[in-house]
Design a protein around this motif. Sequence first.
Motif, PDB file in Angstrom:
ATOM      1  N   GLY A  30       0.781  -1.227   0.000  1.00  0.00           N
ATOM      2  CA  GLY A  30       0.000   0.000   0.000  1.00  0.00           C
ATOM      3  C   GLY A  30       0.812   1.275   0.000  1.00  0.00           C
ATOM      4  N   TYR A  31       1.763   1.388   0.918  1.00  0.00           N
ATOM      5  CA  TYR A  31       2.550   2.614   1.003  1.00  0.00           C
ATOM      6  C   TYR A  31       3.359   2.846  -0.269  1.00  0.00           C
ATOM      7  N   GLU A  32       3.816   1.771  -0.881  1.00  0.00           N
ATOM      8  CA  GLU A  32       4.559   1.883  -2.141  1.00  0.00           C
ATOM      9  C   GLU A  32       3.659   2.476  -3.232  1.00  0.00           C
ATOM     10  N   ILE A  33       2.422   2.017  -3.294  1.00  0.00           N
ATOM     11  CA  ILE A  33       1.459   2.540  -4.271  1.00  0.00           C
ATOM     12  C   ILE A  33       1.220   4.023  -4.029  1.00  0.00           C
ATOM     13  N   ILE A  63      -7.817  -8.434  -7.127  1.00  0.00           N
ATOM     14  CA  ILE A  63      -6.463  -8.574  -6.614  1.00  0.00           C
ATOM     15  C   ILE A  63      -6.477  -9.586  -5.471  1.00  0.00           C
ATOM     16  N   PHE A  64      -5.298 -10.077  -5.112  1.00  0.00           N
ATOM     17  CA  PHE A  64      -5.154 -10.901  -3.916  1.00  0.00           C
ATOM     18  C   PHE A  64      -3.978 -10.341  -3.124  1.00  0.00           C
ATOM     19  N   SER A  65      -3.905 -10.698  -1.860  1.00  0.00           N
ATOM     20  CA  SER A  65      -2.828 -10.185  -1.024  1.00  0.00           C
ATOM     21  C   SER A  65      -2.023 -11.329  -0.436  1.00  0.00           C
ATOM     22  N   PHE A  66      -0.790 -11.016  -0.093  1.00  0.00           N
ATOM     23  CA  PHE A  66       0.088 -11.971   0.576  1.00  0.00           C
ATOM     24  C   PHE A  66       1.099 -11.178   1.383  1.00  0.00           C
ATOM     25  N   TRP A  67       1.633 -11.827   2.399  1.00  0.00           N
ATOM     26  CA  TRP A  67       2.622 -11.184   3.256  1.00  0.00           C
ATOM     27  C   TRP A  67       4.023 -11.566   2.799  1.00  0.00           C
ATOM     28  N   ARG A  68       4.911 -10.589   2.823  1.00  0.00           N
ATOM     29  CA  ARG A  68       6.308 -10.822   2.482  1.00  0.00           C
ATOM     30  C   ARG A  68       7.160 -10.276   3.634  1.00  0.00           C
ATOM     31  N   GLU A  69       8.118 -11.068   4.069  1.00  0.00           N
ATOM     32  CA  GLU A  69       9.007 -10.655   5.153  1.00  0.00           C
ATOM     33  C   GLU A  69       9.782  -9.404   4.750  1.00  0.00           C
ATOM     34  N   THR A  71      12.952  -6.734   4.838  1.00  0.00           N
ATOM     35  CA  THR A  71      14.405  -6.887   4.791  1.00  0.00           C
ATOM     36  C   THR A  71      15.038  -5.877   5.740  1.00  0.00           C
ATOM     37  N   GLU A  72      16.245  -6.149   6.143  1.00  0.00           N
ATOM     38  CA  GLU A  72      17.020  -5.244   6.996  1.00  0.00           C
ATOM     39  C   GLU A  72      16.249  -4.819   8.247  1.00  0.00           C
ATOM     40  N   GLY A  73      15.570  -5.789   8.881  1.00  0.00           N
ATOM     41  CA  GLY A  73      14.869  -5.519  10.129  1.00  0.00           C
ATOM     42  C   GLY A  73      13.506  -4.869   9.993  1.00  0.00           C
ATOM     43  N   LEU A  74      13.050  -4.638   8.770  1.00  0.00           N
ATOM     44  CA  LEU A  74      11.726  -4.060   8.573  1.00  0.00           C
ATOM     45  C   LEU A  74      10.651  -5.120   8.810  1.00  0.00           C
ATOM     46  N   PRO A  75       9.475  -4.704   9.270  1.00  0.00           N
ATOM     47  CA  PRO A  75       8.404  -5.680   9.505  1.00  0.00           C
ATOM     48  C   PRO A  75       7.854  -6.235   8.185  1.00  0.00           C
ATOM     49  N   PRO A  76       7.125  -7.349   8.245  1.00  0.00           N
ATOM     50  CA  PRO A  76       6.491  -7.889   7.035  1.00  0.00           C
ATOM     51  C   PRO A  76       5.520  -6.869   6.439  1.00  0.00           C
ATOM     52  N   ARG A  77       5.338  -6.970   5.137  1.00  0.00           N
ATOM     53  CA  ARG A  77       4.413  -6.071   4.441  1.00  0.00           C
ATOM     54  C   ARG A  77       3.393  -6.886   3.673  1.00  0.00           C
TER      55      ARG A  77
END
Length: 110
Positions: A30-33, A63-69, A71-77
């Motif tokens: 979302g934030y990327e969009i 659309i469908f959603s999925f979680w991705r871990e 990187t560099e200590g950031l939470p999943p998105r």
Amino acid sequence: MNIDDWKSQIKRGTLEFCILLLIKQKSSYGYEIISILDKYPIIAAKENTIYPLLRRLLKEEYIFSFWREGTEGLPPRKYYSLTEKGEEYIAEMSVEWENLMNAINDIRGE
């Protein structure tokens, strides 16, 4: 109607199309969009507009959603991708967009 009202109507009518186009290019969160749309003031939208629209597109199975871990200590998105139904929908929207642009350009004499 003033120009701000007119621009608001155009924005509402094209925001869904633009979001789907971005998600078609690559799975996005979302934030990327929101960040990408911020580059285009006529289309830019806030979180309180984008997230409800993403939820509706999920509910309608475009659309469908999925979680991705993260990187560099950031939470999943939570990422979004197009479904097959979404691919068909965006193809139909693209045809209508082209028809509209052709009609407008014809009327303008271009």
